[in-house]
Design an enzyme around this catalytic site. Structure first.
Site, mmCIF file in Angstrom:
data_model
loop_
_atom_site.group_PDB
_atom_site.id
_atom_site.type_symbol
_atom_site.label_atom_id
_atom_site.label_comp_id
_atom_site.label_asym_id
_atom_site.label_seq_id
_atom_site.Cartn_x
_atom_site.Cartn_y
_atom_site.Cartn_z
ATOM 1 N N TRP A 1 17.645 7.416 5.154
ATOM 2 C CA TRP A 1 18.093 7.394 6.551
ATOM 3 C C TRP A 1 17.285 8.365 7.416
ATOM 4 O O TRP A 1 16.077 8.382 7.373
ATOM 5 C CB TRP A 1 19.596 7.652 6.642
ATOM 6 C CG TRP A 1 20.429 6.563 6.023
ATOM 7 C CD1 TRP A 1 21.083 6.615 4.831
ATOM 8 C CD2 TRP A 1 20.686 5.248 6.552
ATOM 9 N NE1 TRP A 1 21.740 5.429 4.588
ATOM 10 C CE2 TRP A 1 21.517 4.583 5.628
ATOM 11 C CE3 TRP A 1 20.304 4.583 7.723
ATOM 12 C CZ2 TRP A 1 21.958 3.272 5.832
ATOM 13 C CZ3 TRP A 1 20.754 3.289 7.919
ATOM 14 C CH2 TRP A 1 21.566 2.647 6.982
ATOM 15 N N SER A 2 17.956 9.206 8.184
ATOM 16 C CA SER A 2 17.265 10.035 9.175
ATOM 17 C C SER A 2 16.423 11.142 8.567
ATOM 18 O O SER A 2 15.663 11.798 9.284
ATOM 19 C CB SER A 2 18.271 10.628 10.155
ATOM 20 O OG SER A 2 18.734 9.642 11.044
ATOM 21 N N THR A 3 16.532 11.352 7.274
ATOM 22 C CA THR A 3 15.639 12.304 6.622
ATOM 23 C C THR A 3 14.186 11.900 6.825
ATOM 24 O O THR A 3 13.289 12.744 6.770
ATOM 25 C CB THR A 3 15.982 12.412 5.124
ATOM 26 O OG1 THR A 3 17.349 12.804 5.005
ATOM 27 C CG2 THR A 3 15.125 13.433 4.416
ATOM 28 N N TYR B 1 20.172 12.477 20.814
ATOM 29 C CA TYR B 1 19.675 11.964 19.537
ATOM 30 C C TYR B 1 19.019 10.593 19.673
ATOM 31 O O TYR B 1 19.644 9.639 20.131
ATOM 32 C CB TYR B 1 20.831 11.898 18.542
ATOM 33 C CG TYR B 1 20.403 11.678 17.120
ATOM 34 C CD1 TYR B 1 19.348 12.390 16.566
ATOM 35 C CD2 TYR B 1 21.086 10.782 16.305
ATOM 36 C CE1 TYR B 1 18.970 12.206 15.258
ATOM 37 C CE2 TYR B 1 20.716 10.585 14.985
ATOM 38 C CZ TYR B 1 19.660 11.304 14.470
ATOM 39 O OH TYR B 1 19.291 11.123 13.160
ATOM 40 N N LYS C 1 12.820 11.207 9.543
ATOM 41 C CA LYS C 1 12.277 11.733 10.801
ATOM 42 C C LYS C 1 11.338 12.910 10.551
ATOM 43 O O LYS C 1 10.365 13.105 11.292
ATOM 44 C CB LYS C 1 13.423 12.138 11.737
ATOM 45 C CG LYS C 1 14.209 10.957 12.299
ATOM 46 C CD LYS C 1 15.315 11.424 13.231
ATOM 47 C CE LYS C 1 16.011 10.270 13.941
ATOM 48 N NZ LYS C 1 16.782 9.408 13.043
#
Length: 273
Positions: free
Chosen positions: A67-69, A157, A71
């Site tokens: 997921w957002s890891t 976000y 980024k």
């Protein structure tokens, strides 16, 4: 209690205890954790199952959609270019991506993309999942979107848009999307087991994402409170429970949401940062 594999330095025994508690007290299905200190691996643990049916044990090289890891590795691509003098963080995004200047975004700086301050938290027109999987379509929509707030004045976000915004700047400079650039410049040379999307040849190592069934009433109440900006950022398009386990999701490149790797790989990439 499933068997926990790997090693943990004695001084970090509390990490192992907390990891085990995830299984004994919080219903964890399968997981891994890696900790690096000054470049040395002091914790590298894994255990449980890689599928809801509990037919595949979680192995040392099990991959998971993080997921957002993702980024962080996306930002890393931009910082490598900045380090080489190819990207100016204080330059307008439109210097590299001219179409991005549309609808009042000519003053948005590259650093605004990296810090969630560009105002382009998501497109202002609805996206389908099929469109989300098309890089050119998403980037064109974002380039045409008016900022949801005055760029640079506040942070909000950029849940999905972050990877396309930063990634398209990387592509405009190098000719490579962030996945190919990351592989060519960082993960390939360093042997780091991380990709944006997932090659079909690696799906046998992939953990199934299993989510608890939502509380419908609580979910509806939350949606009622969400602002248009939050909807644009988090729910355009709504991915649902099933999408991240599909071949179409894995085949796409969505850097802010579909990076795939091991805990060891994530630790290595954030160690570089």
């Amino acid at each position: 209690m499933p068997q926990i594999h790997g090693h943990c330095d004695d001084r970090f025994a509390g990490v192992r205890e907390a990891f085990e508690e995830n299984f004994t007290e919080r219903g964890e299905l399968g997981a891994a954790v890696t900790v690096l200190v000054d470049g040395a691996t002091v914790v590298d643990l894994w255990g449980g199952w890689a599928d809801a049916a509990r037919t595949r044990p979680w192995e040392r090289d099990t991959l998971v959609n993080v997921w957002s890891t993702g980024k962080g590795p996306t930002a890393l691509c931009a910082h490598v270019l900045a380090d080489r003098g190819l990207l100016d963080l204080d330059a307008p995004v439109a210097h590299y991506w001219p179409e991005f200047a549309a609808n009042g975004k000519e003053s948005v700086l590259v650093r605004h993309l990296l810090s969630h301050r560009s105002g382009v938290a998501g497109p202002d027109t609805p996206l389908t999942l099929e469109e989300l999987y098309d890089w050119e379509t998403v980037c064109a929509r974002l380039a045409a979107t008016a900022p949801w707030w005055e760029p640079g004045t506040r942070s909000g976000y950029h849940a999905i848009s972050y990877g396309f915004l930063v990634g398209e700047v990387v592509r405009r400079i190098t000719g490579l999307r962030p996945g190919a650039f990351l592989r060519q410049e960082i993960t390939g040379p360093l042997g780091i087991d991380f990709t944006f999307g997932l090659p079909e040849s690696e799906t046998h190592r992939l953990a199934e994402l299993v989510q608890e069934r939502p509380d419908r009433a609580a979910q509806a109440a939350l949606l009622d409170r969400m602002t248009p900006v939050a909807v644009a950022s988090l729910l355009n398009p709504p991915t649902g429970r099933a999408a991240p386990n599909t071949p179409a999701w894995r085949a796409a490149e969505i850097p802010a949401a579909n990076g795939h790797g091991t805990a060891r790989a994530v630790a290595a990439l954030y160690g570089i940062l």
